[in-house]
Enzyme design. Sequence first.
Site, PDB file in Angstrom:
ATOM      1  N   LYS A   1      39.205  49.758 -30.016  1.00 28.71           N
ATOM      2  CA  LYS A   1      39.732  50.629 -28.920  1.00 28.71           C
ATOM      3  C   LYS A   1      39.493  52.095 -29.225  1.00 28.71           C
ATOM      4  O   LYS A   1      39.123  52.894 -28.428  1.00 28.71           O
ATOM      5  CB  LYS A   1      40.969  50.184 -28.508  1.00 28.71           C
TER       6      LYS A   1
ATOM      7  N   LYS B   1      30.359  34.896 -22.596  1.00 32.60           N
ATOM      8  CA  LYS B   1      31.341  33.996 -21.940  1.00 32.60           C
ATOM      9  C   LYS B   1      31.643  34.689 -20.282  1.00 32.60           C
ATOM     10  O   LYS B   1      31.285  35.947 -20.268  1.00 32.60           O
ATOM     11  CB  LYS B   1      32.545  33.743 -22.298  1.00 32.60           C
TER      12      LYS B   1
ATOM     13  N   LYS C   1      34.685  39.849 -16.351  1.00 29.73           N
ATOM     14  CA  LYS C   1      35.345  40.533 -15.235  1.00 29.73           C
ATOM     15  C   LYS C   1      34.332  40.933 -14.317  1.00 29.73           C
ATOM     16  O   LYS C   1      34.510  41.311 -13.198  1.00 29.73           O
ATOM     17  CB  LYS C   1      36.440  41.500 -15.380  1.00 29.73           C
TER      18      LYS C   1
END
Length: 328
Positions: free
Chosen positions: A110, A193, A196
């Site tokens: 992050k 995978k 969104k």
Amino acid sequence: MIVLSGIRPTGNLHLGNYFGAVKNFVKMQETNKCFFFIADYHSLTTHPDPKILHHNVKNVLVDYLASGLDPEKSTIYIQSDLPEVAELALLLSMHAYLGELERTTSFKEKARQQPENVNAGLLTYPVLQAADILIHHANKVPVGKDQQQHLEMTRNFAARFNRIYNKEYFPIPEPFNFGEELLKIPGLDGSGKMGKSENNGIFLIDDPATIRKKVKRAVTDSGPTEPNSTVSEPVNNLFTLMAAVSKSDTLQFFKEQYANCTIKYGDLKKQLAEDIIAYTQPIREKILDLSQNNDYLKKVVENGKEKAKVSAAKTIKEVREIMGIKEF
Ligand code: TRP
């Protein structure tokens, strides 16, 4: 056994969330004491638009309920409805060390992604997550790969607390492994995978036209050229999706066509789209119904809060005492 899972509200749930987690939660709630909560405090670490945060919380709640999480069987609640969690995070933070927090993979990632916003909430994210888990004395936490380190840290914090105060107070939570049952759902963009992004994920709320359009655009390859060749990753991904939603005969049929080089990807996609539509139809109907029913959602949330409060208040009272905070 006490099972707990949290999810950050970042949008609607997709088939990856459903087959990778929620579908199993629905089963688990039959035989365990389950807590499912929406981690809105955790969301704040990335500064979501205040106008959309509530919307996202509502979407996840609705998707959860429509998928079969049952507020009668499980405790379904919003993290920020339990200020006890925030207090426990504060108390636990007294025994969390800067070095270990700075070394956390998710923190480093992050910090790289948002260098302009390396806030203290990001640093103490694993402490808050530990509080989520320990507040209910959870024994099992279903975790994907990306959450393994956070659970490991929770285990460390729990053991450290027990050692420092010389009391077997917190149970050490273990990862819950679905084993064979766990389906990893790939995305539509050819690799990795399901996520969104629009061209990669199919959401539970997607209508038939959207599903058809997305599946039609899914990445494939130029087709098998010799019999029994290895299936390329993008095509194999479509087979994996098919394994989740279609009859096994259907999957078998297209696999054979691939093996003898007669497969037409257009046909495969048409079938896959229709099977996804049929599979998700009842869930989608419930989503549309529930989203209109704010009174019901309010009741679910209030009831969840009340149930979750019981263990949360007990834990906070005990932890305060253990740490030396006593009433006059
Ligand atoms: N960090 C988790 C995620 O991003 C969400 C989460 C918060 C969580 N608290 C938790 C998961 C406690 C399991 C247990 O997916």
